[in-house]
Design a protein around this motif. Structure first.
Motif, mmCIF file in Angstrom:
data_model
loop_
_atom_site.group_PDB
_atom_site.id
_atom_site.type_symbol
_atom_site.label_atom_id
_atom_site.label_comp_id
_atom_site.label_asym_id
_atom_site.label_seq_id
_atom_site.Cartn_x
_atom_site.Cartn_y
_atom_site.Cartn_z
ATOM 1 N N UNK A 260 5.808 -25.187 -25.218
ATOM 2 C CA UNK A 260 6.987 -26.031 -25.030
ATOM 3 C C UNK A 260 7.576 -26.019 -23.628
ATOM 4 N N UNK A 261 7.108 -25.130 -22.774
ATOM 5 C CA UNK A 261 7.722 -25.035 -21.444
ATOM 6 C C UNK A 261 6.645 -24.921 -20.375
ATOM 7 N N UNK A 262 6.963 -25.474 -19.213
ATOM 8 C CA UNK A 262 5.983 -25.583 -18.133
ATOM 9 C C UNK A 262 6.566 -25.120 -16.795
ATOM 10 N N UNK A 263 7.608 -24.316 -16.863
ATOM 11 C CA UNK A 263 8.175 -23.695 -15.672
ATOM 12 C C UNK A 263 7.966 -22.194 -15.807
ATOM 13 N N UNK A 264 7.050 -21.666 -14.990
ATOM 14 C CA UNK A 264 6.640 -20.274 -15.106
ATOM 15 C C UNK A 264 6.903 -19.547 -13.787
ATOM 16 N N UNK A 265 7.353 -18.304 -13.850
ATOM 17 C CA UNK A 265 7.645 -17.584 -12.606
ATOM 18 C C UNK A 265 6.396 -17.437 -11.735
ATOM 19 N N UNK A 266 6.544 -17.845 -10.488
ATOM 20 C CA UNK A 266 5.455 -17.697 -9.524
ATOM 21 C C UNK A 266 4.365 -18.740 -9.618
ATOM 22 N N UNK A 267 4.523 -19.732 -10.490
ATOM 23 C CA UNK A 267 3.486 -20.756 -10.662
ATOM 24 C C UNK A 267 3.971 -22.076 -10.077
ATOM 25 N N UNK A 268 3.269 -22.577 -9.078
ATOM 26 C CA UNK A 268 3.607 -23.857 -8.468
ATOM 27 C C UNK A 268 2.816 -24.979 -9.152
ATOM 28 N N UNK A 269 3.196 -26.212 -8.844
ATOM 29 C CA UNK A 269 2.613 -27.364 -9.534
ATOM 30 C C UNK A 269 1.086 -27.412 -9.457
ATOM 31 N N UNK A 270 0.451 -27.135 -8.327
ATOM 32 C CA UNK A 270 -1.018 -27.216 -8.302
ATOM 33 C C UNK A 270 -1.705 -26.256 -9.272
ATOM 34 N N UNK A 271 -1.038 -25.150 -9.632
ATOM 35 C CA UNK A 271 -1.638 -24.180 -10.548
ATOM 36 C C UNK A 271 -1.143 -24.352 -11.983
ATOM 37 N N UNK A 272 -0.239 -25.303 -12.205
ATOM 38 C CA UNK A 272 0.437 -25.386 -13.495
ATOM 39 C C UNK A 272 -0.526 -25.662 -14.644
ATOM 40 N N UNK A 273 -1.404 -26.652 -14.486
ATOM 41 C CA UNK A 273 -2.298 -26.976 -15.592
ATOM 42 C C UNK A 273 -3.216 -25.813 -15.919
ATOM 43 N N UNK A 274 -3.631 -25.048 -14.929
ATOM 44 C CA UNK A 274 -4.505 -23.912 -15.188
ATOM 45 C C UNK A 274 -3.845 -22.918 -16.148
ATOM 46 N N UNK A 275 -2.527 -22.701 -15.969
ATOM 47 C CA UNK A 275 -1.812 -21.757 -16.832
ATOM 48 C C UNK A 275 -1.671 -22.331 -18.240
ATOM 49 N N UNK A 276 -1.392 -23.622 -18.324
ATOM 50 C CA UNK A 276 -1.283 -24.265 -19.637
ATOM 51 C C UNK A 276 -2.629 -24.230 -20.348
#
Length: 327
Positions: free
Chosen positions: A9-25
């Protein structure tokens, strides 16, 4: 049908910038796929919800994201939890969900609800309307989307929507279940009984038995076999290898939300910690097991891991803990 679903439900993660966001999801979805979850779900919103973060926090469009996750996973069904009906023409929605089904090899599910977040409607110029308007729209939408997802043509001359012998080719690969989210007793659960394959309940644990009774009453009134409907309950969870690590994850989340947990007493913390089922695998597993065994007619859960789902290994740990409940 959902027995154990992971909602991201959330896509704001500490230390994660937009270029790396999908990788974390994508990593969360892959962990779910490999650890016993049967469904991965994402919210259909344009702004973050106030109970999770700030409106300006990251929010990814759900069907684009689900299609991308289809290529990252192999087994789980993919769904919104739930589609805001007000955001899309129903025939276009059927086409979107069908495309997800084709892209995923037959793993799409349609989660849908009436829509409720007025702020994003106003900001995006989408008509919000009254409570009654939104539920009338949802019911008309289901009369268009349902046939199209079954490979049939759809026609409706409604108050809110029209369809004229609408086609949907290609048809979905298999059956696309329809889940209606929410726990309103007069409208939502009646529409579940009439149109849906699954109900996703959002309510306090103490209200669950009553909601199940209401759904059964609607099924009886409509002549629907209650056993045809899967019921899942939405839960918030924070799991870690130990109790102390889970508590640390919870406190870190509250600090990110603007609390100063280091200066709060246990009495002050208790209401906030009580909003989430948290703890070690034994503690979390016992809570979910007790809830499942106490409610005949409850089939499973959709679980948010807002405090720490982004941390590598946490989703996998929850899957390994809860999947045995449904073996």
């Amino acid at each position: 049908m959902t027995r154990l679903g992971l909602q991201i439900p959330n896509f704001t993660y500490p230390g994660v910038e937009t270029p790396e966001l999908f990788d974390v999801v994508a990593r969360q979805a892959r962990e779910a796929d490999a650890s016993g979850f049967d469904t991965v779900l994402v919210m259909d919103h344009f702004y973050q919800l106030p109970m999770i973060g700030d409106a300006s926090d990251n929010m990814l469009e759900c069907y684009t994201l689900l299609s991308a996750l289809a290529r990252e996973t192999k087994h789980v069904k993919l769904s919104s939890l739930v589609t805001g009906n007000t955001y899309r023409n129903p025939a276009v929605l059927a086409k979107t969900v069908t495309t997800l089904d084709v892209v995923s090899g037959g793993r799409a599910m349609l989660g849908i609800g009436a829509g409720w977040f007025e702020l994003e409607h106003d900001a995006f110029g989408i008509e919000f309307g009254s409570f009654t308007d939104r539920f009338e729209k949802l019911e008309e939408s289901l009369q268009i989307v349902g046939p199209l997802l079954r490979g049939e043509r759809a026609s409706l001359d409604g108050t809110w929507y029209t369809a004229k012998d609408a086609m949907n080719n290609p048809a979905p690969i298999g059956d696309v279940p329809i889940m209606i989210g929410g726990s309103g007793e007069k409208k939502t659960l009646r529409m579940v009984a009439q149109y849906a394959d699954e109900s996703n309940l959002i309510c306090d644990d103490g209200d669950l038995a009553h909601k199940l009774d209401v759904l059964a009453e609607h099924c009886e009134a409509l002549g629907r076999d209650r056993s045809e409907i899967t019921v899942s309950k939405q839960k918030n969870c924070c799991i870690a290898p130990t109790h102390d690590e889970a508590r640390s994850d919870m406190l870190a989340f509250l600090d990110r939300r603007g609390f100063d947990t280091s200066s709060m007493s246990e009495d002050d913390l208790a209401p906030w910690l009580g909003l989430v089922t948290w703890g070690s695998p034994d503690e979390v597993g016992e809570h979910f097991s007790d809830l499942l065994s106490a409610h005949d007619g409850l089939d499973g859960f959709t679980v948010n891991m807002i405090p720490n789902g982004f941390m590598e290994g946490r989703v996998e740990l929850l899957g390994q803990t809860l999947a045995p409940l449904f073996a």
